[in-house]
Motif scaffolding. Structure first.
Motif, PDB file in Angstrom:
ATOM      1  N   ASP A  18       0.843  -1.190   0.000  1.00 11.02           N
ATOM      2  CA  ASP A  18       0.000   0.000   0.000  1.00 11.02           C
ATOM      3  C   ASP A  18       0.880   1.243   0.000  1.00 11.02           C
ATOM      4  O   ASP A  18       1.654   1.470   0.926  1.00 11.02           O
ATOM      5  CB  ASP A  18      -0.895  -0.021   1.246  1.00 11.02           C
ATOM      6  CG  ASP A  18      -1.941   1.084   1.252  1.00 11.02           C
ATOM      7  OD1 ASP A  18      -1.789   2.041   0.478  1.00 11.02           O
ATOM      8  OD2 ASP A  18      -2.900   0.979   2.030  1.00 11.02           O
ATOM      9  N   CYS A  19       0.746   2.062  -1.028  1.00 13.24           N
ATOM     10  CA  CYS A  19       1.613   3.249  -1.138  1.00 13.24           C
ATOM     11  C   CYS A  19       1.330   4.270  -0.036  1.00 13.24           C
ATOM     12  O   CYS A  19       2.220   5.043   0.340  1.00 13.24           O
ATOM     13  CB  CYS A  19       1.446   3.893  -2.507  1.00 13.24           C
ATOM     14  SG  CYS A  19      -0.197   4.600  -2.809  1.00 13.24           S
ATOM     15  N   ILE A  20       0.124   4.285   0.496  1.00 12.51           N
ATOM     16  CA  ILE A  20      -0.210   5.243   1.557  1.00 12.51           C
ATOM     17  C   ILE A  20       0.521   4.890   2.851  1.00 12.51           C
ATOM     18  O   ILE A  20       0.918   5.766   3.617  1.00 12.51           O
ATOM     19  CB  ILE A  20      -1.737   5.273   1.807  1.00 12.51           C
ATOM     20  CG1 ILE A  20      -2.482   5.652   0.521  1.00 12.51           C
ATOM     21  CG2 ILE A  20      -2.086   6.256   2.921  1.00 12.51           C
ATOM     22  CD1 ILE A  20      -2.138   7.004  -0.027  1.00 12.51           C
ATOM     23  N   LYS A  21       0.732   3.606   3.080  1.00 12.12           N
ATOM     24  CA  LYS A  21       1.387   3.155   4.308  1.00 12.12           C
ATOM     25  C   LYS A  21       2.888   2.986   4.135  1.00 12.12           C
ATOM     26  O   LYS A  21       3.588   2.631   5.088  1.00 12.12           O
ATOM     27  CB  LYS A  21       0.766   1.833   4.773  1.00 12.12           C
ATOM     28  CG  LYS A  21      -0.719   1.928   5.094  1.00 12.12           C
ATOM     29  CD  LYS A  21      -1.285   0.572   5.481  1.00 12.12           C
ATOM     30  CE  LYS A  21      -2.778   0.650   5.775  1.00 12.12           C
ATOM     31  NZ  LYS A  21      -3.356  -0.678   6.100  1.00 12.12           N
ATOM     32  N   SER A  22       3.383   3.208   2.939  1.00  9.02           N
ATOM     33  CA  SER A  22       4.803   3.012   2.656  1.00  9.02           C
ATOM     34  C   SER A  22       5.511   4.357   2.490  1.00  9.02           C
ATOM     35  O   SER A  22       4.893   5.360   2.131  1.00  9.02           O
ATOM     36  CB  SER A  22       4.983   2.189   1.373  1.00  9.02           C
ATOM     37  OG  SER A  22       4.282   0.960   1.448  1.00  9.02           O
ATOM     38  N   GLU A  23       6.802   4.326   2.737  1.00 12.41           N
ATOM     39  CA  GLU A  23       7.606   5.537   2.536  1.00 12.41           C
ATOM     40  C   GLU A  23       7.958   5.673   1.068  1.00 12.41           C
ATOM     41  O   GLU A  23       8.379   4.708   0.417  1.00 12.41           O
ATOM     42  CB  GLU A  23       8.881   5.458   3.378  1.00 12.41           C
ATOM     43  CG  GLU A  23       9.729   6.706   3.332  1.00 12.41           C
ATOM     44  CD  GLU A  23      10.949   6.626   4.219  1.00 12.41           C
ATOM     45  OE1 GLU A  23      11.817   7.525   4.127  1.00 12.41           O
ATOM     46  OE2 GLU A  23      11.038   5.660   5.016  1.00 12.41           O
ATOM     47  N   PHE A  24       7.802   6.862   0.524  1.00  5.85           N
ATOM     48  CA  PHE A  24       8.115   7.083  -0.881  1.00  5.85           C
ATOM     49  C   PHE A  24       9.631   7.088  -1.097  1.00  5.85           C
ATOM     50  O   PHE A  24      10.376   7.665  -0.312  1.00  5.85           O
ATOM     51  CB  PHE A  24       7.554   8.417  -1.359  1.00  5.85           C
ATOM     52  CG  PHE A  24       6.072   8.400  -1.635  1.00  5.85           C
ATOM     53  CD1 PHE A  24       5.381   7.215  -1.757  1.00  5.85           C
ATOM     54  CD2 PHE A  24       5.376   9.580  -1.781  1.00  5.85           C
ATOM     55  CE1 PHE A  24       4.023   7.191  -2.004  1.00  5.85           C
ATOM     56  CE2 PHE A  24       4.015   9.589  -2.031  1.00  5.85           C
ATOM     57  CZ  PHE A  24       3.331   8.391  -2.146  1.00  5.85           C
ATOM     58  N   PRO A  25      10.078   6.474  -2.185  1.00  5.58           N
ATOM     59  CA  PRO A  25      11.497   6.575  -2.548  1.00  5.58           C
ATOM     60  C   PRO A  25      11.755   7.936  -3.198  1.00  5.58           C
ATOM     61  O   PRO A  25      10.824   8.714  -3.429  1.00  5.58           O
ATOM     62  CB  PRO A  25      11.670   5.442  -3.559  1.00  5.58           C
ATOM     63  CG  PRO A  25      10.317   5.343  -4.215  1.00  5.58           C
ATOM     64  CD  PRO A  25       9.314   5.651  -3.145  1.00  5.58           C
TER      65      PRO A  25
END
Length: 356
Positions: free
Chosen positions: A156-163
């Protein structure tokens, strides 16, 4: 059934010749079969012999056929696959991707947009939450020159840190549109984002003060970025078709970013846009709002090791703010970001805050 003589027509000279020479290559001939009821054979469609085959195009056809046969799209994940190649190309063109760019893609699905991004970018980092789509992506690009440029992040991109990335390009799953925009703007370190949303959501992003759709989302987004509408996309360009049309917007972060406390700003806009058609005096008259502001004022005083004045009255403080700003009867749906910033400054100068 008998056959009439076979006749040829010399296109270059206009001369009919019965039983023409089959060996000649001097002219182009059209053989006319006069058999009763006979039809001319249809030309077979397909690639010409010796034509080059793009390995990525071959993978694309294979992946598309596999998807049609085996995958049921999950609407809980907002899976509406963009299938119009002209729209896909339009999105990529608007992004103006450089050969040195790292591109962040959200919800790549079967990879129709991903394929075009890989042709332009140095690297594509794709966030995908559905393991079935992850498998399709790997199957589609494995064995092609682009596979080494693709990084798939499962989750889930909302719960993950963006690279770190330069450009964000995505056909956004509609369910995460609002939280994604705020997460993206707080990330800040990117050149631009080309994002597809439901048309109404996109209209709210670009709405101006006084517009019917102007809201907290509009004010927050336009405080931190420049937002422009770039493309309309009808619902029939997707499989399965969604219930509404879509729009593509371009978002560019403000440089430099406004020098304000974003928690304070967010707290203020949450209150004033709760009832955006009411005057500020009516909004801040609410019992729950008055209690919140009084509580926050007490916390502020305790942090400064200052006792709360015995004669403190939040209503009198509000009257001072209305008189200073001249915004007693102003409605938040008409307020520009400059007016909101002025209002916030007036509250903060009197020790009234919106974040604890």
């Amino acid at each position: 059934v008998g056959f009439a003589p076979v006749r040829f027509f010399d296109v270059s000279s206009g001369i009919n010749a019965e039983y023409g020479d089959f060996q000649t290559n001097q002219h182009y001939f059209i053989q006319i079969n006069l058999r009763i009821g006979a039809r001319m054979p249809k030309e077979k469609k397909g690639r010409q012999v010796g034509a080059r085959i793009n390995p990525l195009q071959k993978k694309k056809e294979t992946a598309t056929n596999a998807v049609r046969q085996s995958i049921t799209f999950n609407k809980d994940f907002g899976q509406h696959i963009l299938r119009n190649p002209m729209v896909v190309q339009g999105i990529v063109d608007k992004a103006a991707i450089k050969s040195s760019d790292v591109v962040l893609e959200i919800g790549p699905g079967t990879g129709n947009l991903t394929a075009k991004l890989l042709e332009k970018a140095k690297k594509v980092i794709a966030f995908e939450i559905d393991p079935r789509m992850v498998a399709e992506l790997r199957k589609r690009f494995m064995g092609t020159p682009y596979f080494s440029k693709l990084e798939i992040v499962v989750g889930d991109c909302i719960k993950s840190e963006f690279p770190d990335f330069d450009v964000c390009v995505a056909n956004m799953p509609y369910q995460i549109s609002s939280p994604f925009v705020f997460k993206l703007l707080l990330h800040r370190k990117f050149r631009c984002a080309i994002l597809m949303f439901q048309k109404e959501f996109a209209d709210r992003l670009v709405a101006k003060p006084g517009d019917k759709l102007y809201c907290r989302l509009s004010a927050n987004t336009q405080l931190m970025s420049r937002v422009n509408h770039v493309l309309k996309v009808g619902r029939n360009n997707f499989k399965p078709p969604p219930k509404v049309d879509s729009s593509v917007v371009r978002i560019e972060p403000m440089k430099p970013m406004p020098n304000i406390n974003f928690l304070e700003w967010d707290g203020l806009t949450r209150i004033v846009f709760t009832r955006k058609n009411k005057s500020l005096a009516a909004i801040f008259k609410s019992k729950s709002v008055l209690e919140l502001l009084t509580k926050n004022y007490s916390i502020f005083c305790s942090l400064k090791n200052t006792p709360v004045p015995e004669d403190f009255d939040i209503k009198s403080k509000l009257e001072e703010i209305y008189e200073e700003t001249g915004m007693r009867e102003t409605r938040s749906r008409t307020m520009s970001n400059d007016q909101l910033l002025k209002l916030l400054e007036s509250f903060n100068s009197r020790g009234i805050h919106f974040s604890s």
